[in-house]
Motif scaffolding. Structure first.
Motif, PDB file in Angstrom:
ATOM      1  N   ALA A 164       0.835  -1.283  -0.090  1.00  0.00           N
ATOM      2  CA  ALA A 164       0.042  -0.053  -0.214  1.00  0.00           C
ATOM      3  C   ALA A 164       0.758   1.293   0.134  1.00  0.00           C
ATOM      4  O   ALA A 164       0.564   2.640  -0.091  1.00  0.00           O
ATOM      5  CB  ALA A 164      -0.534   0.019   1.089  1.00  0.00           C
ATOM      6  N   SER A 165       2.684   0.605   0.287  1.00  0.00           N
ATOM      7  CA  SER A 165       3.057   1.955   0.375  1.00  0.00           C
ATOM      8  C   SER A 165       4.029   3.173  -1.073  1.00  0.00           C
ATOM      9  O   SER A 165       4.214   1.993  -1.979  1.00  0.00           O
ATOM     10  CB  SER A 165       4.163   1.913   1.895  1.00  0.00           C
ATOM     11  N   PRO A 166       3.389   3.739  -1.404  1.00  0.00           N
ATOM     12  CA  PRO A 166       4.066   4.448  -2.617  1.00  0.00           C
ATOM     13  C   PRO A 166       5.957   3.947  -3.152  1.00  0.00           C
ATOM     14  O   PRO A 166       6.285   3.504  -3.771  1.00  0.00           O
ATOM     15  CB  PRO A 166       3.533   5.413  -3.078  1.00  0.00           C
ATOM     16  N   TYR A 167       6.480   4.344  -1.527  1.00  0.00           N
ATOM     17  CA  TYR A 167       7.384   3.834  -1.589  1.00  0.00           C
ATOM     18  C   TYR A 167       8.018   1.977  -1.783  1.00  0.00           C
ATOM     19  O   TYR A 167       9.125   1.771  -2.204  1.00  0.00           O
ATOM     20  CB  TYR A 167       8.712   4.181   0.070  1.00  0.00           C
ATOM     21  N   GLN A 168       7.152   1.459  -1.348  1.00  0.00           N
ATOM     22  CA  GLN A 168       7.623   0.082  -1.610  1.00  0.00           C
ATOM     23  C   GLN A 168       7.090  -0.097  -2.480  1.00  0.00           C
ATOM     24  O   GLN A 168       7.578  -1.102  -2.945  1.00  0.00           O
ATOM     25  CB  GLN A 168       6.833  -0.561  -0.376  1.00  0.00           C
ATOM     26  N   GLN A 169       6.025  -0.050  -3.597  1.00  0.00           N
ATOM     27  CA  GLN A 169       5.103   0.208  -4.909  1.00  0.00           C
ATOM     28  C   GLN A 169       6.948   0.458  -5.684  1.00  0.00           C
ATOM     29  O   GLN A 169       6.968  -0.581  -6.254  1.00  0.00           O
ATOM     30  CB  GLN A 169       4.361   0.912  -5.427  1.00  0.00           C
ATOM     31  N   LEU A 170       7.243   1.716  -5.706  1.00  0.00           N
ATOM     32  CA  LEU A 170       9.103   1.922  -6.533  1.00  0.00           C
ATOM     33  C   LEU A 170       9.817   0.929  -5.832  1.00  0.00           C
ATOM     34  O   LEU A 170      10.708   1.264  -6.781  1.00  0.00           O
ATOM     35  CB  LEU A 170       8.694   3.332  -5.618  1.00  0.00           C
ATOM     36  N   TYR A 171       9.726   0.977  -5.083  1.00  0.00           N
ATOM     37  CA  TYR A 171      11.507  -0.060  -4.405  1.00  0.00           C
ATOM     38  C   TYR A 171      11.089  -1.784  -5.193  1.00  0.00           C
ATOM     39  O   TYR A 171      11.853  -2.252  -6.065  1.00  0.00           O
ATOM     40  CB  TYR A 171      11.414  -0.457  -3.002  1.00  0.00           C
ATOM     41  N   GLU A 172      10.204  -2.299  -5.662  1.00  0.00           N
ATOM     42  CA  GLU A 172       9.630  -3.550  -6.096  1.00  0.00           C
ATOM     43  C   GLU A 172       9.918  -2.319  -7.672  1.00  0.00           C
ATOM     44  O   GLU A 172      10.051  -3.902  -8.451  1.00  0.00           O
ATOM     45  CB  GLU A 172       8.592  -3.975  -5.403  1.00  0.00           C
ATOM     46  N   LYS A 173       9.416  -2.135  -8.048  1.00  0.00           N
ATOM     47  CA  LYS A 173       9.340  -1.523  -9.367  1.00  0.00           C
ATOM     48  C   LYS A 173      11.314  -1.074 -10.238  1.00  0.00           C
ATOM     49  O   LYS A 173      11.152  -1.487 -11.246  1.00  0.00           O
ATOM     50  CB  LYS A 173       8.721  -0.315 -10.157  1.00  0.00           C
ATOM     51  N   VAL A 174      11.461  -0.849  -9.145  1.00  0.00           N
ATOM     52  CA  VAL A 174      13.684  -0.106  -9.235  1.00  0.00           C
ATOM     53  C   VAL A 174      14.239  -1.779  -9.971  1.00  0.00           C
ATOM     54  O   VAL A 174      14.701  -1.569 -10.321  1.00  0.00           O
ATOM     55  CB  VAL A 174      13.704   0.681  -7.925  1.00  0.00           C
ATOM     56  N   ALA A 175      13.696  -2.515  -8.199  1.00  0.00           N
ATOM     57  CA  ALA A 175      14.785  -3.350  -8.858  1.00  0.00           C
ATOM     58  C   ALA A 175      14.239  -4.784  -9.634  1.00  0.00           C
ATOM     59  O   ALA A 175      14.824  -4.829 -10.861  1.00  0.00           O
ATOM     60  CB  ALA A 175      13.915  -4.513  -7.227  1.00  0.00           C
ATOM     61  N   GLY A 176      13.029  -4.368 -10.418  1.00  0.00           N
ATOM     62  CA  GLY A 176      12.107  -5.042 -11.489  1.00  0.00           C
ATOM     63  C   GLY A 176      12.733  -4.651 -12.251  1.00  0.00           C
ATOM     64  O   GLY A 176      13.102  -5.617 -13.527  1.00  0.00           O
ATOM     65  N   HIS A 186      13.500  -9.516  -7.805  1.00  0.00           N
ATOM     66  CA  HIS A 186      12.081  -9.732  -6.634  1.00  0.00           C
ATOM     67  C   HIS A 186      12.630  -9.089  -5.381  1.00  0.00           C
ATOM     68  O   HIS A 186      14.169  -9.699  -5.222  1.00  0.00           O
ATOM     69  CB  HIS A 186      11.834 -10.927  -7.077  1.00  0.00           C
ATOM     70  N   THR A 187      11.401  -8.472  -4.533  1.00  0.00           N
ATOM     71  CA  THR A 187      12.610  -8.765  -3.375  1.00  0.00           C
ATOM     72  C   THR A 187      12.059  -9.290  -2.606  1.00  0.00           C
ATOM     73  O   THR A 187      11.915 -10.983  -3.049  1.00  0.00           O
ATOM     74  CB  THR A 187      11.234  -6.822  -2.660  1.00  0.00           C
ATOM     75  N   THR A 188      12.210  -8.955  -1.236  1.00  0.00           N
ATOM     76  CA  THR A 188      12.557 -10.433  -0.345  1.00  0.00           C
ATOM     77  C   THR A 188      11.054 -11.128  -0.199  1.00  0.00           C
ATOM     78  O   THR A 188      11.181 -11.762   0.268  1.00  0.00           O
ATOM     79  CB  THR A 188      12.756 -10.031   1.469  1.00  0.00           C
ATOM     80  N   MET A 189       9.643 -10.279  -0.322  1.00  0.00           N
ATOM     81  CA  MET A 189       8.473 -10.514  -0.336  1.00  0.00           C
ATOM     82  C   MET A 189       7.969 -11.927  -1.233  1.00  0.00           C
ATOM     83  O   MET A 189       7.149 -12.111  -1.632  1.00  0.00           O
ATOM     84  CB  MET A 189       7.387  -9.327   0.062  1.00  0.00           C
ATOM     85  N   LEU A 276      17.793   7.940  -7.967  1.00  0.00           N
ATOM     86  CA  LEU A 276      19.534   7.594  -8.963  1.00  0.00           C
ATOM     87  C   LEU A 276      19.327   6.088  -8.025  1.00  0.00           C
ATOM     88  O   LEU A 276      20.581   5.772  -7.573  1.00  0.00           O
ATOM     89  CB  LEU A 276      19.708   8.745  -9.957  1.00  0.00           C
ATOM     90  N   ASN A 277      19.493   5.618  -9.454  1.00  0.00           N
ATOM     91  CA  ASN A 277      20.639   3.985  -9.003  1.00  0.00           C
ATOM     92  C   ASN A 277      21.011   3.113  -9.886  1.00  0.00           C
ATOM     93  O   ASN A 277      20.399   2.971 -10.897  1.00  0.00           O
ATOM     94  CB  ASN A 277      18.678   3.053  -8.714  1.00  0.00           C
ATOM     95  N   PHE A 278      22.502   2.845  -9.352  1.00  0.00           N
ATOM     96  CA  PHE A 278      23.564   2.813 -10.261  1.00  0.00           C
ATOM     97  C   PHE A 278      23.963   1.364  -9.831  1.00  0.00           C
ATOM     98  O   PHE A 278      23.865   1.285  -8.668  1.00  0.00           O
ATOM     99  CB  PHE A 278      24.734   3.720 -10.075  1.00  0.00           C
ATOM    100  N   LYS A 279      24.628   0.926 -11.173  1.00  0.00           N
ATOM    101  CA  LYS A 279      25.088  -0.600 -10.082  1.00  0.00           C
ATOM    102  C   LYS A 279      25.941  -0.608  -9.862  1.00  0.00           C
ATOM    103  O   LYS A 279      26.882   0.435 -10.470  1.00  0.00           O
ATOM    104  CB  LYS A 279      24.894  -1.155 -12.098  1.00  0.00           C
ATOM    105  N   GLY A 280      26.564  -1.304  -8.636  1.00  0.00           N
ATOM    106  CA  GLY A 280      26.940  -0.984  -7.664  1.00  0.00           C
ATOM    107  C   GLY A 280      27.834  -2.451  -7.772  1.00  0.00           C
ATOM    108  O   GLY A 280      27.811  -3.410  -8.520  1.00  0.00           O
ATOM    109  N   PRO A 281      28.835  -2.646  -7.436  1.00  0.00           N
ATOM    110  CA  PRO A 281      29.677  -3.886  -6.829  1.00  0.00           C
ATOM    111  C   PRO A 281      29.566  -4.502  -5.541  1.00  0.00           C
ATOM    112  O   PRO A 281      28.285  -3.976  -5.136  1.00  0.00           O
ATOM    113  CB  PRO A 281      31.038  -3.523  -6.199  1.00  0.00           C
ATOM    114  N   ALA A 282      29.812  -5.849  -6.130  1.00  0.00           N
ATOM    115  CA  ALA A 282      29.205  -6.752  -4.293  1.00  0.00           C
ATOM    116  C   ALA A 282      29.872  -6.462  -3.238  1.00  0.00           C
ATOM    117  O   ALA A 282      31.449  -5.825  -4.053  1.00  0.00           O
ATOM    118  CB  ALA A 282      29.586  -8.330  -5.720  1.00  0.00           C
TER     119      ALA A 282
END
Length: 450
Positions: A164-176, A186-189, A276-282
């Motif tokens: 229900a949180s827009p922040y969580q929705q964005l987190y999922e969309k950014v990851a995907g 996919h997120t932990t859920m 802004l989400n950049f690909k980073g290192p392990a």
């Protein structure tokens, strides 16, 4: 009670001062870390700490949503965070709770991308019982299909509540959007369609437990009023017969990103948000990249930074800005974010953030500012090491990253070596527009930024 509190406070303050003034190469955690590996692959870690009568027992399972590689089968690492409290033939769910109360102990668990962690803190004299009940559920967890469906329904409810949180929705969309093949997509859920179908996956749940709840995936960590000899003996007694497994997931490698991607959530009457989400290192406890990125983003975006003062305090374009790299087992994202007052300012704020990152590639940071930032990072950590639970939680993080608790000391030693040249090198290597995923929350149909 007051004398104990004062003694604890003085100990913590002394530790913080020592860390802040310490010479490079010294361990940031001044307590010995004892490690003992059982024949079945279980790692046992003990940290004696002056906490009379108290001990924290952490069990770190190096299996999280990262390890969910099969299509249609996400969310099970998180599911077992719930299911592990369902009881066994020896101790029902209610009996487990009664034992916790009798010991004056508290127990809980949480799941993340790379691990699932179970923890309890209680009377050190009851460590034998703590080991017994944990060994029982880790080796003999039992649940009916009815119990499984009930818990799967609870997980769906948790997912629905969080989403229900827009922040969580964005987190999922950014990851995907940022990840096409790697399981960090996919997120932990888990994916929603998999969570909905989870009640039909009883048989697979047994398979998941059989694969990952094995000694080779697990580390037992005890911190507090204990000795390595006692902890190792209890581990051998209660976990020595736990059988080694033979499953190893094949984690897909993420292809190189070559173009900026966008993830957008349309939301009316909600503060505009930009990430802004950049690909980073392990994570590595030897390489300089993550410490350099951590120091750099702190200097650029923390509350005492020039840009924060400009955008938040002086111009009042943003409510906050901040960011940093994610510490994870595989390459993940470096995120820089801002909450705005007016969506019309989003492009301006994005340009200012990108300008700061571009300048960091060629403009050396002040050497004193770098040293001050290192000291603050180390001081903050040292001040938090004031209880068995806090120490165990910090060590648990590095256990799930590398399998080795000494990685905590190793990575802070790397922080000591970071120079202005390292910051510029990291900025050039990682802050590339073609590796970026732009996330936005706004009342518009499309992202209001280029």
């Amino acid at each position: 009670m007051k004398n104990k509190f004062v003694a604890s406070l003085l100990l913590c303050f002394s530790l913080a001062v020592a860390v802040a003034q310490d010479s490079p190469g010294k361990k940031i955690l001044p307590y010995p870390i004892s490690q003992h590996k059982l024949d079945n692959g279980l790692n046992v870690v003990t940290v004696p700490y002056n906490s009379p009568g108290l001990a924290s027992l952490y069990i770190v399972v190096r299996a999280g949503s990262r390890d969910e590689t099969e299509k249609g089968k996400t969310g099970f690492a998180h599911f077992f965070e719930h299911m592990m409290f369902r009881g066994t033939d020896k101790y029902s769910k209610e009996e487990y709770g009664d034992i916790m109360k009798a010991m004056g102990a508290s127990a809980n668990a949480n799941t993340s991308l790379d691990r699932t962690m179970y923890y309890m803190t209680g009377n050190a004299d009851m460590l034998d019982k703590m080991f017994e009940i944990e060994a029982d559920r880790f080796q003999h967890l039992k649940y009916s299909e009815h119990d499984f469906k009930t818990e799967a329904g609870a997980v769906k409810g948790e997912y629905t509540k969080n989403s229900a949180s827009p922040y969580q929705q964005l987190y999922e969309k950014v990851a995907g959007t940022a990840f096409n093949k790697h399981t960090y997509a996919h997120t932990t859920m888990g994916f929603f369609e998999d969570v909905v179908d989870m009640p039909n996956q009883y048989d697979y749940s047994l398979t998941f437990f059989d694969r990952f709840y094995r000694p080779e995936y697990t580390t037992i960590l005890v911190v507090g009023d204990v000795t390595p000899e006692r902890v190792n003996k209890l581990a051998e007694q209660y976990f020595g017969m736990w059988e080694h497994g033979n499953y190893k997931p094949e984690i897909p490698v993420e292809p190189k990103q070559t173009k900026t991607r966008y993830a957008h959530v349309k939301q009316e009457n909600f503060p505009p948000y930009l990430s802004l989400n950049f690909k980073g290192p392990a994570f590595s406890d030897k390489d300089k990249d993550l410490p350099a990125l951590s120091i750099l983003t702190t200097i650029l975006f923390a509350e005492n930074s020039d840009l924060y003062r400009k955008l938040v305090v002086d111009e009042q374009k943003a409510r906050f800005i901040g960011g940093g790299p994610q510490f994870s087992r595989d390459p993940n994202l470096i995120s820089v974010s801002a909450s705005l007052l007016d969506v019309k300012d989003m492009q301006y704020v994005k340009d200012e953030l990108m300008k700061a990152l571009e300048e960091a590639k060629t403009k050396p940071m002040d050497a004193q500012k770098i040293e001050d930032t290192k000291s603050r990072i180390k001081y903050s950590f040292a001040m938090s090491m004031d209880s068995p639970d806090a120490i165990a939680n910090a060590l648990g993080r590095f256990i799930w990253l590398t399998g080795n608790p000494e990685s905590l000391n190793n990575i802070y030693s790397v922080y000591d070596t970071i120079t202005a040249q390292d910051l510029m090198a990291a900025a050039k290597k990682y802050f590339k527009p073609e590796t970026m995923t732009v996330g936005t929350i706004a009342p518009t149909d499309n992202p209001p930024v280029k």
